[in-house]
Design a protein around this motif. Sequence first.
Motif, PDB file in Angstrom:
ATOM      1  N   LEU B   4      -7.996  20.726  -3.697  1.00 33.28           N
ATOM      2  CA  LEU B   4      -7.909  20.113  -5.018  1.00 33.28           C
ATOM      3  C   LEU B   4      -6.675  19.205  -5.055  1.00 33.28           C
ATOM      4  CD1 LEU B   4      -9.514  20.118  -7.598  1.00 33.28           C
ATOM      5  CD2 LEU B   4      -8.015  21.887  -8.495  1.00 33.28           C
ATOM      6  N   THR B   5      -5.594  19.695  -4.415  1.00 30.30           N
ATOM      7  CA  THR B   5      -4.383  18.875  -4.305  1.00 30.30           C
ATOM      8  C   THR B   5      -4.685  17.585  -3.552  1.00 30.30           C
ATOM      9  OG1 THR B   5      -3.219  20.975  -4.102  1.00 30.30           O
ATOM     10  CG2 THR B   5      -1.939  18.987  -3.686  1.00 30.30           C
ATOM     11  N   LEU B   6      -5.439  17.723  -2.464  1.00 36.76           N
ATOM     12  CA  LEU B   6      -5.776  16.547  -1.667  1.00 36.76           C
ATOM     13  C   LEU B   6      -6.547  15.519  -2.501  1.00 36.76           C
ATOM     14  CD1 LEU B   6      -5.915  15.242   1.209  1.00 36.76           C
ATOM     15  CD2 LEU B   6      -8.168  16.284   1.400  1.00 36.76           C
ATOM     16  N   ILE B   7      -7.499  16.017  -3.315  1.00 42.72           N
ATOM     17  CA  ILE B   7      -8.290  15.128  -4.177  1.00 42.72           C
ATOM     18  C   ILE B   7      -7.377  14.406  -5.164  1.00 42.72           C
ATOM     19  CG2 ILE B   7     -10.011  15.113  -6.031  1.00 42.72           C
ATOM     20  CD1 ILE B   7     -11.525  17.282  -4.483  1.00 42.72           C
ATOM     21  N   LEU B   8      -6.447  15.160  -5.769  1.00 44.00           N
ATOM     22  CA  LEU B   8      -5.528  14.550  -6.734  1.00 44.00           C
ATOM     23  C   LEU B   8      -4.606  13.536  -6.053  1.00 44.00           C
ATOM     24  CD1 LEU B   8      -4.590  17.508  -9.105  1.00 44.00           C
ATOM     25  CD2 LEU B   8      -5.958  15.496  -9.632  1.00 44.00           C
ATOM     26  N   ILE B   9      -4.183  13.841  -4.823  1.00 41.43           N
ATOM     27  CA  ILE B   9      -3.331  12.891  -4.094  1.00 41.43           C
ATOM     28  C   ILE B   9      -4.087  11.584  -3.842  1.00 41.43           C
ATOM     29  CG2 ILE B   9      -2.221  12.462  -1.851  1.00 41.43           C
ATOM     30  CD1 ILE B   9      -1.363  15.406  -1.846  1.00 41.43           C
ATOM     31  N   CYS B  10      -5.362  11.706  -3.465  1.00 42.28           N
ATOM     32  CA  CYS B  10      -6.174  10.497  -3.254  1.00 42.28           C
ATOM     33  C   CYS B  10      -6.254   9.681  -4.541  1.00 42.28           C
ATOM     34  CB  CYS B  10      -7.586  10.863  -2.804  1.00 42.28           C
ATOM     35  SG  CYS B  10      -7.666  11.492  -1.135  1.00 42.28           S
ATOM     36  N   GLN B  11      -6.446  10.390  -5.665  1.00 37.96           N
ATOM     37  CA  GLN B  11      -6.537   9.684  -6.951  1.00 37.96           C
ATOM     38  C   GLN B  11      -5.216   8.983  -7.274  1.00 37.96           C
ATOM     39  OE1 GLN B  11      -7.723  12.132 -10.255  1.00 37.96           O
ATOM     40  NE2 GLN B  11      -7.497  10.461 -11.726  1.00 37.96           N
ATOM     41  N   LEU B  12      -4.124   9.700  -7.038  1.00 34.92           N
ATOM     42  CA  LEU B  12      -2.801   9.138  -7.315  1.00 34.92           C
ATOM     43  C   LEU B  12      -2.554   7.904  -6.457  1.00 34.92           C
ATOM     44  CD1 LEU B  12      -0.228   9.652  -8.974  1.00 34.92           C
ATOM     45  CD2 LEU B  12       0.664  10.955  -7.038  1.00 34.92           C
ATOM     46  N   LEU B  13      -2.879   8.013  -5.155  1.00 34.54           N
ATOM     47  CA  LEU B  13      -2.740   6.848  -4.270  1.00 34.54           C
ATOM     48  C   LEU B  13      -3.601   5.698  -4.771  1.00 34.54           C
ATOM     49  CD1 LEU B  13      -2.730   8.478  -0.705  1.00 34.54           C
ATOM     50  CD2 LEU B  13      -0.828   7.366  -1.893  1.00 34.54           C
ATOM     51  N   GLY B  14      -4.807   6.042  -5.238  1.00 33.39           N
ATOM     52  CA  GLY B  14      -5.709   5.028  -5.778  1.00 33.39           C
ATOM     53  C   GLY B  14      -5.096   4.306  -6.961  1.00 33.39           C
ATOM     54  N   GLU B  15      -4.459   5.079  -7.860  1.00 27.79           N
ATOM     55  CA  GLU B  15      -3.807   4.472  -9.028  1.00 27.79           C
ATOM     56  C   GLU B  15      -2.689   3.529  -8.584  1.00 27.79           C
ATOM     57  OE1 GLU B  15      -4.837   4.778 -12.045  1.00 27.79           O
ATOM     58  OE2 GLU B  15      -5.898   6.717 -12.159  1.00 27.79           O
ATOM     59  N   ILE B  16      -1.921   3.992  -7.594  1.00 26.63           N
ATOM     60  CA  ILE B  16      -0.792   3.177  -7.121  1.00 26.63           C
ATOM     61  C   ILE B  16      -1.294   1.871  -6.512  1.00 26.63           C
ATOM     62  CG2 ILE B  16       1.084   3.090  -5.422  1.00 26.63           C
ATOM     63  CD1 ILE B  16       1.400   6.150  -5.866  1.00 26.63           C
ATOM     64  N   VAL B  17      -2.329   1.980  -5.654  1.00 30.07           N
ATOM     65  CA  VAL B  17      -2.879   0.775  -5.026  1.00 30.07           C
ATOM     66  C   VAL B  17      -3.427  -0.177  -6.092  1.00 30.07           C
ATOM     67  CG1 VAL B  17      -4.727  -0.086  -3.539  1.00 30.07           C
ATOM     68  CG2 VAL B  17      -3.402   1.913  -2.847  1.00 30.07           C
ATOM     69  N   ALA B  18      -4.165   0.386  -7.072  1.00 32.20           N
ATOM     70  CA  ALA B  18      -4.776  -0.451  -8.114  1.00 32.20           C
ATOM     71  C   ALA B  18      -3.705  -1.220  -8.880  1.00 32.20           C
ATOM     72  CB  ALA B  18      -5.602   0.407  -9.066  1.00 32.20           C
ATOM     73  N   ARG B  19      -2.590  -0.526  -9.200  1.00 32.42           N
ATOM     74  CA  ARG B  19      -1.509  -1.173  -9.946  1.00 32.42           C
ATOM     75  C   ARG B  19      -0.800  -2.238  -9.132  1.00 32.42           C
ATOM     76  NH1 ARG B  19      -0.407   1.508 -14.913  1.00 32.42           N
ATOM     77  NH2 ARG B  19      -2.579   1.559 -15.557  1.00 32.42           N
ATOM     78  N   LEU B  20      -0.429  -1.845  -7.902  1.00 32.33           N
ATOM     79  CA  LEU B  20       0.345  -2.762  -7.062  1.00 32.33           C
ATOM     80  C   LEU B  20      -0.464  -3.998  -6.683  1.00 32.33           C
ATOM     81  CD1 LEU B  20       2.417  -0.439  -4.684  1.00 32.33           C
ATOM     82  CD2 LEU B  20       3.113  -1.604  -6.791  1.00 32.33           C
ATOM     83  N   ALA B  21      -1.765  -3.794  -6.372  1.00 32.07           N
ATOM     84  CA  ALA B  21      -2.579  -4.929  -5.937  1.00 32.07           C
ATOM     85  C   ALA B  21      -3.232  -5.621  -7.131  1.00 32.07           C
ATOM     86  CB  ALA B  21      -3.633  -4.462  -4.945  1.00 32.07           C
ATOM     87  N   ARG B  22      -3.009  -5.102  -8.334  1.00 33.38           N
ATOM     88  CA  ARG B  22      -3.617  -5.646  -9.556  1.00 33.38           C
ATOM     89  C   ARG B  22      -5.126  -5.793  -9.425  1.00 33.38           C
ATOM     90  NH1 ARG B  22       0.906  -9.648 -11.982  1.00 33.38           N
ATOM     91  NH2 ARG B  22       2.581  -8.138 -11.771  1.00 33.38           N
ATOM     92  N   LEU B  23      -5.768  -4.760  -8.899  1.00 34.03           N
ATOM     93  CA  LEU B  23      -7.210  -4.792  -8.733  1.00 34.03           C
ATOM     94  C   LEU B  23      -7.871  -4.459 -10.075  1.00 34.03           C
ATOM     95  CD1 LEU B  23      -7.520  -2.889  -5.354  1.00 34.03           C
ATOM     96  CD2 LEU B  23      -7.745  -5.340  -5.749  1.00 34.03           C
ATOM     97  N   PRO B  24      -9.050  -5.054 -10.332  1.00 36.34           N
ATOM     98  CA  PRO B  24      -9.743  -4.744 -11.581  1.00 36.34           C
ATOM     99  C   PRO B  24     -10.486  -3.415 -11.494  1.00 36.34           C
ATOM    100  CG  PRO B  24     -10.994  -6.355 -10.331  1.00 36.34           C
ATOM    101  CD  PRO B  24      -9.756  -6.055  -9.533  1.00 36.34           C
ATOM    102  N   VAL B  25     -10.272  -2.676 -10.405  1.00 34.31           N
ATOM    103  CA  VAL B  25     -10.997  -1.430 -10.158  1.00 34.31           C
ATOM    104  C   VAL B  25     -10.117  -0.238 -10.530  1.00 34.31           C
ATOM    105  CG1 VAL B  25     -12.270  -0.181  -8.397  1.00 34.31           C
ATOM    106  CG2 VAL B  25     -12.012  -2.641  -8.225  1.00 34.31           C
ATOM    107  N   PRO B  26     -10.677   0.775 -11.199  1.00 33.52           N
ATOM    108  CA  PRO B  26      -9.852   1.921 -11.576  1.00 33.52           C
ATOM    109  C   PRO B  26      -9.404   2.760 -10.382  1.00 33.52           C
ATOM    110  CG  PRO B  26     -12.133   2.271 -12.200  1.00 33.52           C
ATOM    111  CD  PRO B  26     -12.049   0.879 -11.679  1.00 33.52           C
TER     112      PRO B  26
END
Lengths: 253, 120
Positions: B4-26
């Motif tokens: 479950l931690t691993l899943i949350l880490i993936c989500q967190l990384l996803g949020e970081i990538v989305a913000r930094l790259a300014r992607l229109p994807v959640p």
Amino acid sequence: MTGALGPLWTHLSATPLLWLTLTLVAYQGGGWLFRRSGCHPLLNPVLTAVAALVLALKASGTDYRTYFDGARFIHFLLGPATVALAIPLYREIDLIRKAFAPILVSLAAGSLTAIASAVGIARLFGGERIILLSLAPKSVTTPIAMGISEQIGGLPSLTAVSVVLTGIGGAVFGGWLLDRLRVHDESARGMAMGVASHGIGTARALQWSRSAGAFAALAMALNGLLTALLLPVLAGPGAVGETQVSRRAPGPQ
Amino acid sequence: MGYLTLILICQLLGEIVARLARLPVPGPVIGMVILFCGLLLRRGIPEGLETSGGYLLRILPMLFVPAGVGIVTHLDVLRRSWAAFGGAVVVGTALTIAVTGLVMQLAVRHRAKTAPADTA
């Protein structure tokens, strides 16, 4: 609410526990009804639960913010569950790799149909421009759809409603429709549900079979990307309802 | 728990990538891609991930209920333009399902017919 019930209600309605529990109860009650009815599509558990909770909110005079205070714990799990969709996707990687070209072709056809039909039909029924713009991204998963809606000048919260209704609609009659059209191929059924009805359609497809669910998850992700790229371009000047200037809404209130 | 931690880490990384790259994807969608790439590298699904992820996927339909109840905040708009809204949602969704399903099935069959050597 008289006597001892008044203070009790005041106390309970202020805790997140009440609406969190009622959401779980409504969904499980909906699931029970669904199975009792022999899985009648109209008794889709998400639909019944939403209807029951809307009635409960109206009857008790509770506003959505109070409700969401409790329900957000469930809402939060949407993120991790979306991440977990990588599992069925990975499991069917061989099937997906083999169907690469068909996936791209049907994705393009479906994505354009979703946008054109939403805008076209709403316009036919005399919808205001802001409603057309809010409906355009309705086949895409909620967070992407709300972002697109904001970008092209729609109402993000109205978009969220259309997205959920689209998802529930697809989950309710998608299987029936695909049977009528003799679409029996699991990959095609999954693609259809994922492109048209995003996460709710994907959840439904996962109940049919592993591979339908995997194709739906893939279709949902790809359609989110494609629509996010397409719509801002399509909605540029002249794309939506501009040809008939007289029919344009006076602007957002 | 670990998974479950691993899943949350993936989500967190996803949020970081989305913000930094300014992607229109959640973030969660990017998180899904990250987990998918991880599974490709590892060449298999760990049993624990199958359990925690499988649980989340089984309750997935329920997770849409809170957002769905949000309809209460738009009942007036729906009452005013129910025809436009209902028509687009019902007919539009039916058309999209029909077109996508039929095109995909045709394309898959066409491929199976024209390129049987592909699988050999």
